[in-house]
Design an enzyme around this catalytic site. Structure first.
Site, PDB file in Angstrom:
ATOM      1  N   CYS A 119       0.787  -1.142   0.146  1.00 39.04           N
ATOM      2  CA  CYS A 119       0.066   0.030  -0.126  1.00 39.04           C
ATOM      3  C   CYS A 119       0.645   1.271   0.084  1.00 39.04           C
ATOM      4  CB  CYS A 119      -0.814   0.219   1.125  1.00 39.04           C
ATOM      5  SG  CYS A 119      -2.069   1.265   1.079  1.00 39.04           S
ATOM      6  N   CYS A 121      -0.197   4.120   1.816  1.00 38.59           N
ATOM      7  CA  CYS A 121      -0.445   5.156   2.717  1.00 38.59           C
ATOM      8  C   CYS A 121       0.512   5.097   3.870  1.00 38.59           C
ATOM      9  CB  CYS A 121      -1.840   4.404   3.523  1.00 38.59           C
ATOM     10  SG  CYS A 121      -1.496   3.023   4.356  1.00 38.59           S
ATOM     11  N   LYS A 196     -12.198  -5.149   2.590  1.00 36.22           N
ATOM     12  CA  LYS A 196     -11.702  -4.302   3.477  1.00 36.22           C
ATOM     13  C   LYS A 196     -12.497  -3.303   3.777  1.00 36.22           C
ATOM     14  CE  LYS A 196      -7.665  -1.758   4.354  1.00 36.22           C
ATOM     15  NZ  LYS A 196      -6.133  -1.143   4.005  1.00 36.22           N
ATOM     16  N   ARG A 206      -3.331   3.107  12.294  1.00 40.25           N
ATOM     17  CA  ARG A 206      -2.901   4.297  11.882  1.00 40.25           C
ATOM     18  C   ARG A 206      -1.723   5.375  12.758  1.00 40.25           C
ATOM     19  NH1 ARG A 206      -8.581   5.791   9.167  1.00 40.25           N
ATOM     20  NH2 ARG A 206      -8.397   3.904   7.709  1.00 40.25           N
ATOM     21  N   LYS A 249     -11.419  -8.168   6.355  1.00 37.60           N
ATOM     22  CA  LYS A 249     -10.776  -7.272   7.414  1.00 37.60           C
ATOM     23  C   LYS A 249     -11.772  -6.220   7.571  1.00 37.60           C
ATOM     24  CE  LYS A 249      -6.895  -4.082   8.015  1.00 37.60           C
ATOM     25  NZ  LYS A 249      -5.837  -3.466   7.445  1.00 37.60           N
ATOM     26  N   TYR A 314      -2.029  -9.736  16.025  1.00 40.52           N
ATOM     27  CA  TYR A 314      -0.940  -9.307  16.915  1.00 40.52           C
ATOM     28  C   TYR A 314      -0.691 -10.253  18.190  1.00 40.52           C
ATOM     29  CZ  TYR A 314      -1.738  -5.044  13.927  1.00 40.52           C
ATOM     30  OH  TYR A 314      -1.820  -4.315  13.028  1.00 40.52           O
TER      31      TYR A 314
END
Length: 332
Positions: A119, A121, A196, A206, A249, A314
């Protein structure tokens, strides 16, 4: 009057329940996300994700040993570069932070399955997932495709076994597949972020990736979380363009979508237990409000029960450790 009885298995011992239950989590179901950054001696905890860290390449080497020793055999890398620009050039820099992390990992652990998130971003100064039309602030879909494919090829050549485009641009899978195949990377798999949603559960990520949009939001290219049928349409397009693995997601809030897509398409499914899910569980656990191990195990088992063959979480290293502890206990 004839009595209606519950199935006998619901009233037997826990040992027998364990023998006949349907769904198990295994270490090889798990994919562990890692944030890599520039610099040296960096191992900095992410405030909104306690227990998750930024790693520079020197500390990554130590952390990879911890991951390998846990039994986890798949990782997905997210890069946080020092330099950002309007076109996200760090994403397709052959000497970029993720590319170097891939080469390091494959050098140390050749059998580790390495996945590169694809990506723009994390690499753009404006925080959006594609090239921006400066006049109107709109993301330019077609102009972005070439850069995403360039990033995928760069990561594949650096050692990525799987590239995972998370941008949600139209046509990206077909474009990426063509570029990979034409450049000798036909064996590199594409894990498509097919479904997504424009979710509120991404906030801590983020923060970790410093990738919040500088203006507007991502609802013009991510999916409306109120819609279900769109998931079938989006996934069908990715399948037709050559995706190898499909993803839904976020994870737990979208089990109905995961089940629907899994039933409809025969490709392997991945579910992503995203940062907001992790942060909520971790915060409640740190406050003593829940049993962390029990809640995490229940959540990821629900994802697998709904159709996920693999789960990005995670908690992957923790889950692997818990599974080892249970195995050791059973042998006593």
């Amino acid at each position: 009057m004839e009595l209606i009885r519950r199935p006998r298995r619901l009233r037997v011992s826990q040992a027998i329940r364990d023998l006949v239950h349907e769904t198990d989590i295994h270490t090889n179901d798990l994919i562990y996300p890692i944030f890599v950054v520039e610099g040296e001696h960096v191992r900095t905890e992410i405030p909104s994700m306690p227990g998750i860290y930024h790693y520079s390449l020197d500390t990554l080497e130590t952390h990879l040993k911890e991951v390998w020793d846990s039994g986890v055999r798949a990782v997905i890398f997210f890069g946080v570069p020092d330099h950002k620009d309007a076109v996200g050039s760090g994403a397709y820099d052959d000497n970029g932070i993720v590319q170097r992390a891939l080469r390091l990992t494959k050098g140390l652990y050749p059998q580790m399955i390495c996945i590169a998130d694809i990506c723009l971003c994390e690499y753009t100064s404006h925080g959006h997932c594609g090239v921006i039309d400066g006049a109107c602030g709109k993301v330019l879909n077609d102009e972005t495709l070439a850069l995403l494919a360039k990033a995928a090829l760069s990561c594949a050549k650096a050692g990525a076994d799987i590239v995972a485009p998370s941008d949600m641009m139209d046509g990206r899978i077909g474009y990426m597949r063509k570029v990979l195949d034409e450049n000798g990377c036909e064996d590199t798999l594409i894990m498509a972020y097919s479904v997504k949603y424009a979710s509120a559960f991404y906030g801590p990520f983020r923060d970790a990736a410093d990738s919040a949009p500088a203006f507007g939001d991502r609802r013009s290219y991510q999916m409306d979380w109120r819609n279900k049928k769109d998931a079938i349409v989006e996934t069908a397009l990715d399948v037709s363009e050559g995706a190898d693995i499909l993803m839904v997601k976020p994870g737990l809030p979208y089990l109905d979508i995961l089940k629907t897509v899994s039933d409809k398409f025969m490709l392997p499914m991945c579910s992503y237990q995203v940062s907001g899910e992790y942060a909520m569980i971790k915060a409640a656990a740190l406050n003593g409000w829940i049993d962390e191990k029990a809640v995490v195990t229940e959540a990821v088992t629900a994802m697998k029960r709904a159709g996920a063959k693999m789960i990005i979480t995670y908690y992957a290293v923790d889950i692997a450790r818990w599974l080892k502890e249970e195995e050791a206990y059973d042998k006593e």
